[in-house]
Structures are given as structure tokens and as C-alpha cells.
Design a protein around this motif. Structure first.
Motif, PDB file in Angstrom:
ATOM      1  N   ALA A  56       0.970  -1.179   0.009  1.00 57.73           N
ATOM      2  CA  ALA A  56      -0.072   0.075   0.160  1.00 57.73           C
ATOM      3  C   ALA A  56       0.748   1.289  -0.089  1.00 57.73           C
ATOM      4  O   ALA A  56       0.522   2.163  -0.534  1.00 57.73           O
ATOM      5  N   ARG A  57       2.036   1.424   0.639  1.00 55.79           N
ATOM      6  CA  ARG A  57       2.986   2.324   0.685  1.00 55.79           C
ATOM      7  C   ARG A  57       3.454   2.717  -0.750  1.00 55.79           C
ATOM      8  O   ARG A  57       3.868   3.893  -1.071  1.00 55.79           O
ATOM      9  N   VAL A 102      -1.913   6.173   3.592  1.00 57.63           N
ATOM     10  CA  VAL A 102      -2.880   4.758   3.640  1.00 57.63           C
ATOM     11  C   VAL A 102      -3.355   4.243   4.788  1.00 57.63           C
ATOM     12  O   VAL A 102      -2.723   4.675   5.984  1.00 57.63           O
ATOM     13  N   PRO A 137      -6.143   1.350  -4.590  1.00 58.08           N
ATOM     14  CA  PRO A 137      -7.181   1.789  -3.563  1.00 58.08           C
ATOM     15  C   PRO A 137      -8.334   1.364  -3.482  1.00 58.08           C
ATOM     16  O   PRO A 137      -8.933   0.991  -4.908  1.00 58.08           O
ATOM     17  N   CYS A 165      -6.633   5.753   0.598  1.00 57.52           N
ATOM     18  CA  CYS A 165      -5.225   6.240   0.399  1.00 57.52           C
ATOM     19  C   CYS A 165      -5.629   7.707  -0.140  1.00 57.52           C
ATOM     20  O   CYS A 165      -5.987   8.261  -1.047  1.00 57.52           O
ATOM     21  N   LYS A 208      -4.164  11.251  -1.158  1.00 58.37           N
ATOM     22  CA  LYS A 208      -2.830  12.196  -1.693  1.00 58.37           C
ATOM     23  C   LYS A 208      -3.505  13.354  -2.395  1.00 58.37           C
ATOM     24  O   LYS A 208      -4.488  13.708  -2.487  1.00 58.37           O
TER      25      LYS A 208
END
Length: 337
Positions: free
Chosen positions: A147-148, A154, A185, A213, A215
Motif C-alpha cells: 500500500a505504501r 494509507v 485503493p 489512500c 493524496k
């Protein structure tokens, strides 16, 4: 000197016997209080599921103390034998609340009043029990590195997991295997795979979790109409949960661009919403150049379509009103060869 030592030993022995007597009386007092729920500060919490190791179920295998119960008392109670264990064939034994209450009253007597019971107790002989909180921890541990790689902030939520998983053998392990190599996501589906010592899959159990997620995404700073050239003052950034994006967001690179559909204020700008700004636009006047082997002719024409550099475009000769296809050379010139 030996008599003095003997005397000291006798005094120490009497003190030890007195201490043991006091401890016994305290334990007896606690045990007596155990049958009075209103005066007892501890309880016995029965699990919803448990693994049994022997031929007989013991209280310590299916329950745990809650509150300030003396260790010595729990050590005695936990060894209490209850009913016969399930068959060692991998099948589970289910006991509903009513039957569980009756069984505990039979084996524990008045102490059963202090038991906190689940709606159903599931038992299995041998193997390992993995509870739901352990499953959730395994999911986070496995999926977080992937996920990172998405960037941003996240987090996992809305776990759709089994209440528990019984592993068939105590040497088996449980691993999380996503459906796709790269997770995105939103709802992430995966499998819990039980594997034996050889690494072979014993069985698979489906599950899923929702991945948020957050951003920074390029959005329209103001409403933008279709076919409008995109300028820097029309764009800003906004913190958005990528799980709810409907496409790949524009990264702010390239251009010049124009939008292919209306975009509202603070709405994301997707790559599919942008196209290169055409050099020649429909309705504009351009120079139409006919390039022959020995002669070059020039005249004015009107562009009937939008077109980028090197692309074909339909134009109308303003003198003859004839339509021809030419190729865009620059913002003011199209060529026919």
C-alpha cells in the motif's frame, strides 16, 4: 551452638506453618466469596472458540479470568475437567449458550454463576486457533508495504474476515495472498492460505479489506467548460481519497492541454479528460499550401476540424469552396502534397 541452630530452625518452621494457614484461610474466603456474584470482583470469561489438547475439556482451555482473581485460585479452577473432547478428526463441536450454562453448573456448581458466556462456543481437537484480531493484524502486516508504494497516506478499514480460523495442524501457517500483485485503493480482495511444513496449500479462505489512500490530486480551481485550454490559474491541488477516484488522475505534466468534458470546481482532473491543445482549431483561417513536384500554390482555407501537429485535418478552400484533407505543419499552415 547446635542447639541454637535447632531453635532457630523450629521458629522458622512455625512461622512458615502459620503463613500457610493464613494463606489457606484467605483462599478459602475468596472461594467462598466466589459463589456470591455481587460481592466478587472477578469473573470467568468463556471464549467463543478454543482448541482442546487432551481427551477432556478443561476450564482453562475454554475460559480466562477477568478482574483481580488470585492466581492460586485460577490455577485450581482452570484444571477443572468438564466434558469429553471432540473427536480428533478435524471436525468442530458447537455448544450453544443454554447447553453451556447447564454443563458449567454441573461441573462448577455455584461458581458457574460467575461465568460470562458467549452465544455459542466452538471447540476443535488439536491444531491452532487464529482469532479475528490476529487475522486483521496479519492483513495489515502483509498489505502495508504494498500500500505504501501507492504514495500518500494509507489506512485499512471495513475488514471482511472470518470470525476465526482453525488451522488443521499446529505446524501449519497462515499467509495473506492478494488477488492481484499490485493492490489499488478501494476494496482489496485476498485469500488466507493455510500452508503445511512443505509449503503446500492446505486450503484457502476468501476475505477483503477497504484501503484508503489520501493524496494530493490536481483539481479544477474553477468550473472549466469543454474544449477550454487549461491554464495554470485554472488548476489547484486538493487532498482526496484515491479510493473514490474514477480514473487515473492527471499528474500535472505535459501539455498544453484542453479539457474534453466539463469539469466542476474542486473536481479531479483525470488524464482521460485532457487532450493536447490543437495547433489548428475548427473555424480558424489557415494557409493552404499545395506542394507539387515542380510548383507550389498557396491560398487561404478554413479549418473544419481540430488537429494537432502532423495530424490530418479537413479544410475548405475559400476560393473554390472545395473541401480537401491536408496535414498540419504549424499553427497557421496546412499542406497538401
Amino acid at each position: 551452638m547446635p542447639r541454637i541452630l535447632q531453635r532457630i530452625w523450629e521458629i522458622a518452621r512455625k512461622k512458615a506453618l502459620l503463613a500457610a494457614a493464613v494463606w489457606t484461610l484467605c483462599a478459602a474466603a475468596v472461594a467462598a466469596a466466589a459463589v456470591t456474584p455481587n460481592d466478587t470482583p472477578w469473573r470467568i470469561a468463556v471464549h467463543e472458540a478454543a482448541v482442546i489438547t487432551g481427551d477432556t475439556v478443561t476450564l482453562g482451555e475454554i475460559a480466562q479470568p477477568m478482574g483481580p482473581m488470585p492466581d492460586a485460585l485460577w490455577q485450581k479452577l482452570s484444571a477443572t475437567e468438564l466434558w469429553p473432547s471432540p473427536e480428533a478428526d478435524g471436525r468442530s463441536m458447537g455448544v450453544n449458550r443454554d447447553k453451556l450454562e447447564q454443563a458449567l453448573e454441573h461441573y462448577l456448581g455455584d461458581t458457574a454463576q460467575l461465568c460470562l458466556l458467549p452465544d455459542r462456543l466452538v471447540l476443535r481437537r488439536g491444531g491452532t486457533l487464529v482469532q479475528q484480531d490476529e487475522l486483521a493484524s496479519l492483513v495489515v502486516k502483509t498489505l502495508t508495504p504494498r500500500a505504501r508504494a501507492l504514495g500518500g497516506e494509507v489506512a485499512f478499514r471495513d475488514y471482511r474476515l472470518p470470525d476465526k480460523i482453525f488451522l488443521k495442524d499446529s505446524t501449519d501457517t497462515l499467509v495473506v495472498v492478494p488477488d492481484d500483485e499490485k493492490i489499488q485503493p478501494g476494496r482489496v480482495s485476498f485469500w488466507f492460505e493455510e500452508r503445511d511444513l512443505r509449503g503446500e496449500t492446505v486450503r484457502k479462505i476468501s476475505a477483503s479489506v477497504f484501503l484508503d489512500c489520501f493524496k494530493d490530486v490536481m483539481v479544477a480551481a474553477e468550473p472549466v467548460n469543454r474544449n477550454t485550454p487549461l491554464t495554470p490559474d485554472m488548476v489547484t491541488t486538493r487532498r482526496i481519497n484515491a479510493a473514490f477516484l474514477k480514473g487515473e488522475p492527471w499528474d500535472g505534466m505535459g501539455g498544453p492541454w484542453r479539457v474534453t468534458r466539463p469539469v466542476g470546481e474542486n473536481q479531479p482532473l483525470y488524464k482521460d479528460d485532457l487532450e493536447s491543445l490543437p495547433l489548428v482549431r475548427r473555424g480558424e483561417a489557415v494557409e493552404l499550401v499545395f506542394e507539387g513536384k515542380f510548383v507550389t500554390l498557396r491560398t487561404m482555407a478554413q479549418a473544419l476540424d481540430d488537429a494537432g501537429p502532423g495530424e490530418p485535418v479537413r479544410v475548405r478552400n475559400m476560393q473554390s469552396q472545395q473541401e480537401v484533407y491536408a496535414r498540419v505543419r504549424d499553427a497557421h499552415t496546412v499542406v497538401v502534397r
